[in-house]
Scaffold this active site. Structure first.
Site, PDB file in Angstrom:
ATOM      1  N   GLU A 167      -8.765   3.811   4.981  1.00 11.38           N
ATOM      2  CA  GLU A 167      -8.409   3.372   3.597  1.00 11.38           C
ATOM      3  C   GLU A 167      -8.247   4.270   2.848  1.00 11.38           C
ATOM      4  O   GLU A 167      -9.353   5.057   2.137  1.00 11.38           O
ATOM      5  CB  GLU A 167      -9.364   2.411   3.239  1.00 11.38           C
ATOM      6  CG  GLU A 167      -9.340   1.123   4.234  1.00 11.38           C
ATOM      7  CD  GLU A 167      -8.112  -0.021   3.777  1.00 11.38           C
ATOM      8  OE1 GLU A 167      -7.530   0.289   3.180  1.00 11.38           O
ATOM      9  OE2 GLU A 167      -8.091  -0.788   4.633  1.00 11.38           O
ATOM     10  N   GLU A 212       0.832  -1.243   0.002  1.00 14.91           N
ATOM     11  CA  GLU A 212      -0.045  -0.052  -0.064  1.00 14.91           C
ATOM     12  C   GLU A 212       0.790   1.471   0.226  1.00 14.91           C
ATOM     13  O   GLU A 212       1.005   1.993   0.928  1.00 14.91           O
ATOM     14  CB  GLU A 212      -1.088   0.032   1.116  1.00 14.91           C
ATOM     15  CG  GLU A 212      -1.677  -1.165   1.234  1.00 14.91           C
ATOM     16  CD  GLU A 212      -2.830  -1.336   2.285  1.00 14.91           C
ATOM     17  OE1 GLU A 212      -2.665  -0.796   3.371  1.00 14.91           O
ATOM     18  OE2 GLU A 212      -3.359  -2.631   2.358  1.00 14.91           O
TER      19      GLU A 212
END
Length: 419
Positions: A378, A186
């Site tokens: 997120e 990520e």
């Protein structure tokens, strides 16, 4: 000559990269809770990679499938009448473009350095672990009266896990704790953490209202996995620890926390939580921060990607944390501030209700420890592909996210700061 050597180095690096040749990605939309539950049964299949968590509320998720499982997976979708669309025919082509962009950015950075310019504050490329550490050292040297770098411990492979600490830390102020990149692939998460650091340190005098709080930021919580994702396997998610009696490496650090942890049986699963809580140095070092500043931490933020969610406990059951209204208020302040910049929208809610039940989450552990506001954010992904968010979008994401995070810091200062 330097250009030739650099090209040769990148060619060797590419040759070592794991190939996603023939891997495909489907956009899958469960239209009922039962369909979502059926889909979640694939999470333990090592040939199936959920790029986004399955939503209980009908949102689409991208799912990558290895060649050996594609026929079986597609037949399953058809058999259960689950809405799906093939969106990436060959994942390797996607990452070839990303590697080319990375090489071009490295050439640009070398030209900058040859002209006496610094890489620091360049948010047009994804920083390596060593670049991030050098930046922390640079800030400590330049702004030592405001911040300092501390090595909190060492990863499974011996990399120093460093945090930047901003403030006095004399015990008189509330503490805010940020950490990023517990999931290695990520890449936008550590870039967001680094931008947060820059705004808070370089522009310190512009945020006097935030000087009533102390801030800890770990920009890369899973350095072994992060480096591995840069050098060898782009979509690597877990730590790099060795699992006994298995050829599969690593543990999902965000399933390795003690509160409502569950024993996992498949080390090859992307969400494997290990044989016990805190087996991973990465998770235990986060725990140690909670131990050290036990009653002072008022806000914990885990930066992940992707999906544009502001999630809060509990993740292990369809039950909201007692002060869920406060989480909703903070989430709305974050989301509204972000939306004003580029129009990006976030979903705010309980993790289990918005998505599905999971165990051993870091924010559940934080709430269990009594932290007032505990959240997983997120961040946005990259269009159709998700994790390969283009480097050209970094600035857009980090700048809008900074505005939201700043609002969260204001909340802590207002509620818990010195009056």
């Amino acid at each position: 000559m330097k250009v030739f050597i650099l090209c040769a180095i990148f060619s060797l690096a590419w040759a070592r990269q794991f190939s996603y040749e023939g891997y495909k990605v489907w956009l899958v939309t469960p239209r009922s809770e039962s369909q979502g539950i059926l889909l979640k049964q694939w999470e333990d299949n090592e040939s199936v990679d959920f790029w986004e968590s399955i939503s209980r509320k009908g949102k689409s998720s991208r799912i990558m499938v290895a060649p050996d499982t594609q026929i079986h997976f597609e037949n399953f979708l058809k058999e259960h009448n689950i809405l799906h669309e093939l969106i990436i025919e060959n994942v390797e082509r996607v990452f070839e473009r990303e590697r080319q962009e990375k090489a071009e950015n490295e050439m640009r950075l070398l030209r900058m350095e040859s002209q006496g310019q610094s890489r620091f504050s360049d948010f047009n490329h994804f920083w390596s672990f060593s670049e991030i550490n050098r930046y922390l050292t640079h800030l400590t040297i330049q702004y030592g009266d405001i911040c300092h770098t501390e090595t909190l411990g060492f990863s499974g492979e011996g990399r120093a896990m460093r945090a930047l600490k901003i403030g006095s830390f004399d015990g008189s102020k509330p503490v805010v704790f940020f950490e990023a990149a517990l999931h290695a692939r990520e890449w936008i998460a550590p870039m967001t953490a680094v931008y947060l650091i820059e705004q808070l340190v370089v522009n310190y005098n512009s945020h006097r209202e935030l000087q009533d709080i102390d801030i800890i930021i770990i920009p890369v919580t899973n350095p072994d996995g992060y480096e591995y994702s840069h050098q060898f396997q782009r979509l690597w998610r877990k730590t790099r620890s060795v699992n006994a009696n298995s050829t599969c490496i690593g543990v999902d650090g965000n399933r390795n926390f003690a509160h409502e942890w569950r024993l996992s049986t498949n080390p090859c699963s992307e969400t494997y939580g290990g044989v016990a809580p805190f087996t991973e140095r990465e998770a235990s070092i986060v725990r140690d921060v909670f131990d050290r500043y036990d009653n002072q931490i008022k806000l914990y933020v885990a930066l992940h990607s992707y999906g544009q969610y502001f999630l809060y406990p509990w993740g292990y059951d369809f039950v909201k944390v007692d002060n869920w209204e406060d989480h909703e208020i903070v989430g709305r302040r974050f989301a509204d501030a972000v939306h004003k910049v580029n129009g990006t929208s976030y979903t705010i809610g309980n993790a289990a209700i918005e998505l599905y039940i999971g165990f051993g989450y870091s924010d559940d552990y934080s709430a269990f420890r009594g932290v007032d506001i505990s959240t997983t954010i997120e961040l946005p992904g990259g269009g159709s592909y998700g994790f390969d968010i283009p480097a050209s979008r970094i600035q857009s994401v980090v700048k809008e996210t900074w505005m939201g995070l700043e609002e969260m810091l204001h909340y802590v200062a207002e509620v818990h700061g010195n009056k």
